[in-house]
Design a protein around this motif. Structure first.
Motif, PDB file in Angstrom:
ATOM      1  N   HIS A 272       0.825  -1.209   0.000  1.00 30.73           N
ATOM      2  CA  HIS A 272       0.000   0.000   0.000  1.00 30.73           C
ATOM      3  C   HIS A 272       0.863   1.264   0.000  1.00 30.73           C
ATOM      4  CE1 HIS A 272      -3.601  -2.357   0.407  1.00 30.73           C
ATOM      5  NE2 HIS A 272      -3.071  -3.005   1.429  1.00 30.73           N
ATOM      6  N   GLU A 287      -4.679   1.738  -6.563  1.00 33.95           N
ATOM      7  CA  GLU A 287      -5.088   0.773  -5.542  1.00 33.95           C
ATOM      8  C   GLU A 287      -4.620  -0.618  -5.959  1.00 33.95           C
ATOM      9  OE1 GLU A 287      -9.233  -1.027  -3.573  1.00 33.95           O
ATOM     10  OE2 GLU A 287      -9.281   0.338  -5.290  1.00 33.95           O
ATOM     11  N   VAL A 289      -5.415  -4.498  -5.956  1.00 37.61           N
ATOM     12  CA  VAL A 289      -6.539  -5.431  -5.789  1.00 37.61           C
ATOM     13  C   VAL A 289      -6.045  -6.837  -6.080  1.00 37.61           C
ATOM     14  CG1 VAL A 289      -8.278  -3.714  -6.395  1.00 37.61           C
ATOM     15  CG2 VAL A 289      -7.275  -5.117  -8.191  1.00 37.61           C
ATOM     16  N   GLU A 290      -6.573  -7.819  -5.325  1.00 39.93           N
ATOM     17  CA  GLU A 290      -6.149  -9.203  -5.508  1.00 39.93           C
ATOM     18  C   GLU A 290      -6.896  -9.872  -6.656  1.00 39.93           C
ATOM     19  OE1 GLU A 290      -6.418 -11.344  -1.882  1.00 39.93           O
ATOM     20  OE2 GLU A 290      -4.892 -10.135  -0.856  1.00 39.93           O
ATOM     21  N   GLU A 291      -8.126  -9.470  -6.919  1.00 36.29           N
ATOM     22  CA  GLU A 291      -8.906 -10.063  -7.996  1.00 36.29           C
ATOM     23  C   GLU A 291      -9.551  -8.962  -8.830  1.00 36.29           C
ATOM     24  OE1 GLU A 291     -11.740 -12.786  -6.486  1.00 36.29           O
ATOM     25  OE2 GLU A 291     -10.285 -14.104  -5.532  1.00 36.29           O
ATOM     26  N   ARG A 292      -9.570  -9.188 -10.145  1.00 40.02           N
ATOM     27  CA  ARG A 292     -10.239  -8.243 -11.043  1.00 40.02           C
ATOM     28  C   ARG A 292     -10.601  -8.994 -12.310  1.00 40.02           C
ATOM     29  NH1 ARG A 292     -10.611  -2.567 -11.874  1.00 40.02           N
ATOM     30  NH2 ARG A 292     -10.974  -2.044 -14.059  1.00 40.02           N
ATOM     31  N   ASP A 309     -10.255   2.495 -16.402  1.00 42.45           N
ATOM     32  CA  ASP A 309      -9.068   2.373 -15.560  1.00 42.45           C
ATOM     33  C   ASP A 309      -7.868   1.897 -16.364  1.00 42.45           C
ATOM     34  OD1 ASP A 309     -10.785   2.984 -13.455  1.00 42.45           O
ATOM     35  OD2 ASP A 309     -11.178   0.854 -13.027  1.00 42.45           O
ATOM     36  N   GLY A 322      -2.298 -10.251  -8.331  1.00 39.94           N
ATOM     37  CA  GLY A 322      -3.334  -9.224  -8.331  1.00 39.94           C
ATOM     38  C   GLY A 322      -3.002  -8.172  -9.375  1.00 39.94           C
TER      39      GLY A 322
END
Length: 629
Positions: A272, A287, A289-292, A309, A322
């Motif tokens: 982070h 940011e 993210v672990e899943e997308r 994005d 991620g």
């Protein structure tokens, strides 16, 4: 400190080779030492060798991370491409412990690939070899854009052998070869190799590590190309001074970002922190993210547009952790895009480091619990020291818990144990995380997992079992059944109590499964009269209190005769008419007493299961009263 400990501590202190640890035992045996002394030396030797292996593993992991961070620093201050590529090849050879490492680049003009950098090579022919596309192991890697490894090059038929390539490999004497692709987007620009002149097996971590170095090499080549293009533009486009100045400013900003990320990594920052730093530089919201959804469309090491994005995959060695997602930026210039990609690369390094540290701690916690279960006679001072390093409270009451995944139809699994093995690994990981957060211990055992967790203030073993079943089941999204032992006071002060407590926990676990209570957690106290059979403590008073304690207390306070009424009621086959004859009271009196008992024990007290437990409790209560009299 014993003499045996002092001898092996000295060997550890001076970093002696593994063979030196046999010498004290051999000398003692030659001097006629007794069996007890020899056994003590052998035990001290095994412990010292384990400490030595752990220290070597830690040094190796530190060296790997240090080399990756140094490589990132080299890229931030990139001046000469050959120097950076040479450093990458040297570090790859050193960390993987191979005799040779080399890097080849594709030549789009000639349509083949050539050797760019070698380390450890002795053959001039090998250093100058050129490979046609699709030829040899390197051609297979370049063609498929995937890592390949062979433990015996000349016997491997997966790739095309040619006389020129085989001759060069033979001159160098190579046998085992690992190759990983250097990719820019979907294009393979070269291959990074590590090789030995003997047969060996490359582990998955080594493949991932070489893949990380290959990603660095691709970034170095790409950055060098950008710098070359910039220099050409500065030399040839004097009239585009404003554009050049702007481009230089972007390059400086990118370099500043690289230095900032490198500094952040070296001072121990987290994922982070990287996102916050890139957010500030790029002027958007970043940011992790672990899943997308759709992440698989983004190539490893690169970023792309996904809706509104910008998304950069965070991955290493073919494994995706991620993504970094940049929002609130409709457009990105190439350098800003590359900044986002390099931030994703740094993030993958941080996650690999965190995983390595987590796996090391998981092993240490499992080994300590295994020692408590299998070797409780070990030096208690050393056990306490190991527990203290894991922040485990050695004096608090603990509970041993046995856990296992229980899903509907699990017995039908016949796929050579693959699903069952995966379940055990998932359960072990979840249990290790739970143990770490609760300052406890966890290990895999008997097809499931065993945990040693501290009891909270006012908490019971049964409550801890139910809470553990709920937490593990929620983490795995599968029903997890947990059996608990009675509390073990100061388990590291009394390690001999841990193994019997584990057996009690396993008996509770088996009882829950036989009672079709999968996905629940329980201790012996939750299982009624079965708990008396399963628990080591045989807590008869506790069973009586839990079963009919309210009725006994009511008789004691009010001077009533409800306990004797229950006994007579069951003895007469639960017939009020026969009960009133036995007690010499009116049938209405019996009815009133039965109604009172129901209010105290609950409406199901006459059901077969409850009635059995109540009758057993009445017999045990009568026996204990007779003993007291």
């Amino acid at each position: 400190m014993t003499h045996e400990q002092a001898v092996y501590l000295e060997l550890l202190a001076r970093g002696a080779a593994a063979e030196a640890y046999d010498r004290p035992v051999l000398l003692a045996r030659a001097s006629g030492a007794g069996p007890e002394e020899l056994a003590g030396l052998e035990q001290a030797k095994q412990l010292a060798l384990r400490v030595r292996a752990e220290l070597e593993g830690r040094r190796r992991r530190e060296a790997e991370l240090s080399a990756l961070f140094e490589t990132a620093h080299d890229l931030a201050g990139l001046r000469d491409l050959d120097d950076v590529l040479r450093a990458i090849v040297q570090r790859a050879r050193s960390l993987l412990g191979t005799e040779v490492a080399y890097l080849s680049l594709n030549d789009p003009v000639r349509g083949d690939t050539y050797m760019r950098v070698t380390e450890g090579s002795v053959s001039a022919r090998f250093q100058q070899v050129r490979l046609g596309m699709g030829e040899g192991l390197g051609g297979l890697v370049a063609q498929t854009a995937r890592p390949y490894v062979t433990d015996d090059y000349f016997r491997d038929e997966r790739f095309q052998h040619t006389e020129s390539i085989d001759s060069a490999v033979g001159d160098e004497g190579l046998v085992a070869i690992l190759g990983v692709p250097l990719t820019l987007g979907s294009q393979v620009i070269g291959v990074l190799f590590a090789a030995d002149r003997r047969a060996r097996v490359f582990e998955r971590e080594q493949v991932a590590l070489l893949g990380s170095f290959a990603a660095h090499a691709a970034v170095a080549i790409d950055t060098a190309h950008l710098l070359a293009e910039t220099r050409t533009a500065l030399a040839e486009l004097e009239r585009a001074n404003d554009i050049i100045r702007e481009h230089s400013g972007v390059i400086e900003r990118a370099s500043e970002v690289h230095d900032r990320l490198t500094e952040l990594v070296l001072r121990g920052g987290g994922v982070h922190d990287v996102a916050a730093a890139v957010s500030e530089v790029l002027g958007g919201a970043v940011e992790f993210v672990e899943e997308r959804p759709g992440l698989g469309r983004i190539a490893e090491g690169h970023a792309g547009r996904d809706g509104d994005d910008w998304v950069a995959a965070v991955s290493a060695g073919g494994e995706t952790f991620g993504a970094l997602v940049l929002r609130e930026r409709p457009d990105l210039d190439p350098v800003d895009l590359r900044t986002l990609e390099r931030a994703a690369l740094v993030t993958s390094l941080l996650l690999l480091a965190r995983r390595s540290a987590g796996e090391a701690e998981q092993r240490v916690r499992g080994e300590l619990l295994d020692d408590l279960l299998d070797a409780p006679d070990r030096d208690r001072r050393l056990l306490r020291e190991r527990a203290a390093r894991l922040h485990t409270d050695t004096d608090a009451p603990h509970v041993v818990l046995a856990a296992r995944i229980d899903r509907a139809g699990a017995g039908a699994e016949t796929d050579t144990g693959g699903r069952e093995s995966a379940d055990r690994q998932r359960l072990r990981s979840a249990a290790s995380h739970l143990a770490a957060t609760h300052h406890g211990l966890a290990s895999a055992r008997d097809g499931g997992t065993v945990l040693l967790l501290p009891l909270g203030p006012g908490e019971t073993a049964a409550e801890l079992a139910r809470q553990t079943a709920k937490q593990l089941g929620g983490a795995l999204r599968e029903p997890v059944t947990v059996g608990a032992s009675a509390p073990v006071v100061a388990p590291l002060a009394h390690p001999e109590r841990v193994a019997p407590a584990y057996e009690e926990a396993r008996r509770c676990l088996d009882a829950l499964r036989l009672l079709h209570r999968q996905g629940e957690g329980a201790a012996a106290e939750d299982l009624g009269f079965l708990g008396l059979l399963l628990a080591d403590s045989r807590d008869i008073d506790g069973f009586v209190e839990r079963t009919i304690g309210q009725v006994v207390a009511y008789d004691r306070r009010r001077g009533t005769d409800l306990v004797r009424t229950m006994d007579a009621y069951f003895a007469s086959g639960m017939s009020p008419a026969r009960t009133k004859d036995d007690l010499h009271v009116h049938v209405n009196t019996v009815a009133q007493r039965v109604e009172r008992i129901g209010r105290l024990l609950g409406p199901d007290w006459q059901s077969p299961a409850r009635a059995l437990e109540i009758q057993l409790a009445l017999r045990l209560h009568a026996l204990s009263s007779a003993v007291i009299r």
